[in-house]
Scaffold this motif. Sequence first.
Motif, PDB file in Angstrom:
ATOM      1  N   UNK A   1       0.831  -1.205   0.000  1.00  0.00           N
ATOM      2  CA  UNK A   1       0.000   0.000   0.000  1.00  0.00           C
ATOM      3  C   UNK A   1       0.866   1.255   0.000  1.00  0.00           C
ATOM      4  N   UNK A   2       1.943   1.244   0.775  1.00  0.00           N
ATOM      5  CA  UNK A   2       2.810   2.417   0.862  1.00  0.00           C
ATOM      6  C   UNK A   2       3.526   2.677  -0.458  1.00  0.00           C
ATOM      7  N   UNK A   3       4.066   1.617  -1.087  1.00  0.00           N
ATOM      8  CA  UNK A   3       4.775   1.793  -2.349  1.00  0.00           C
ATOM      9  C   UNK A   3       3.826   2.273  -3.446  1.00  0.00           C
ATOM     10  N   UNK A   4       2.615   1.676  -3.512  1.00  0.00           N
ATOM     11  CA  UNK A   4       1.653   2.100  -4.520  1.00  0.00           C
ATOM     12  C   UNK A   4       1.203   3.530  -4.330  1.00  0.00           C
TER      13      UNK A   4
ATOM     14  N   UNK B   1       0.286   4.848  -8.065  1.00  0.00           N
ATOM     15  CA  UNK B   1      -0.555   3.823  -8.668  1.00  0.00           C
ATOM     16  C   UNK B   1      -1.753   3.455  -7.794  1.00  0.00           C
ATOM     17  N   UNK B   2      -1.675   3.763  -6.512  1.00  0.00           N
ATOM     18  CA  UNK B   2      -2.800   3.546  -5.601  1.00  0.00           C
ATOM     19  C   UNK B   2      -3.286   4.916  -5.133  1.00  0.00           C
TER      20      UNK B   2
ATOM     21  N   UNK C   1      -8.657  -0.127   1.026  1.00  0.00           N
ATOM     22  CA  UNK C   1      -7.816  -1.252   1.442  1.00  0.00           C
ATOM     23  C   UNK C   1      -7.630  -1.277   2.953  1.00  0.00           C
ATOM     24  N   UNK C   2      -7.333  -0.120   3.521  1.00  0.00           N
ATOM     25  CA  UNK C   2      -7.086  -0.050   4.959  1.00  0.00           C
ATOM     26  C   UNK C   2      -8.358  -0.306   5.763  1.00  0.00           C
TER      27      UNK C   2
ATOM     28  N   UNK D   1       5.022  10.697   2.901  1.00  0.00           N
ATOM     29  CA  UNK D   1       4.979   9.701   3.964  1.00  0.00           C
ATOM     30  C   UNK D   1       4.103  10.129   5.117  1.00  0.00           C
ATOM     31  N   UNK D   2       4.164  11.404   5.484  1.00  0.00           N
ATOM     32  CA  UNK D   2       3.312  11.893   6.575  1.00  0.00           C
ATOM     33  C   UNK D   2       1.845  11.829   6.190  1.00  0.00           C
TER      34      UNK D   2
END
Length: 207
Positions: free
Chosen positions: A93-96, A101-102, A110-111, A141-142
């Motif tokens: 989820x983080x990378x997408x 892409x997400x 998703x979460x 990231x935050x």
Amino acid sequence: MDWNQLGQIGAAYGFTSAIVSALALTGVAASLLVQNRQGRADQVQAIRSYYLELVRMELDDMPLYQPCWGDMDIADPHEQKQHVYADLMMNYAWMGFEVGTIPESLLRDMLAGMFTGEAGRTYWSRAGTSWIASASGSRRGRHFLTIVGEEHDRAAAAAPPTRSIVTSSPSGGAASGTSRAWRTPVGILIGLGAGLVAGSALRGRRY
């Protein structure tokens, strides 16, 4: 010959040349910046891919590989695998979300599903501090951490977590090796039988 006019023409050409040179330098600087970012992104992707491969190996044989990461305060083998798998989900989820892409709407969906279950909430209670330390260094990231926290709190306020009942024994160690040992010849026999049946029924057809 009007030297004054010639001087004005030369100054005009010089000004135009300076503008063109500045634009060229700007283009070169922008190209170098893009290349630097792309190189950095490739390095990060390579490291993350290597990490995911290590985690997959760990999931294949938890008793053998998990101690290499250090002590885990989870005694149940099923809960250990759930924790590692939830970590893979969160990294996905983080990378997408990081590369775009997400989108945020899909991330929240998703979460929301992940945090309805006890495994997801337990994972975040254990790993949330590490995620905050590692992902809070960038604005993206935050924002990701804010979304995760909001969805976790929303799910916790909505209903108690659902608990899945696991009936199968976790595969690993000798059990995994035994399972693979008999699955291979049985799979070959089934494949040969299916091939003979399919061959007699479809003989003469071209694909």
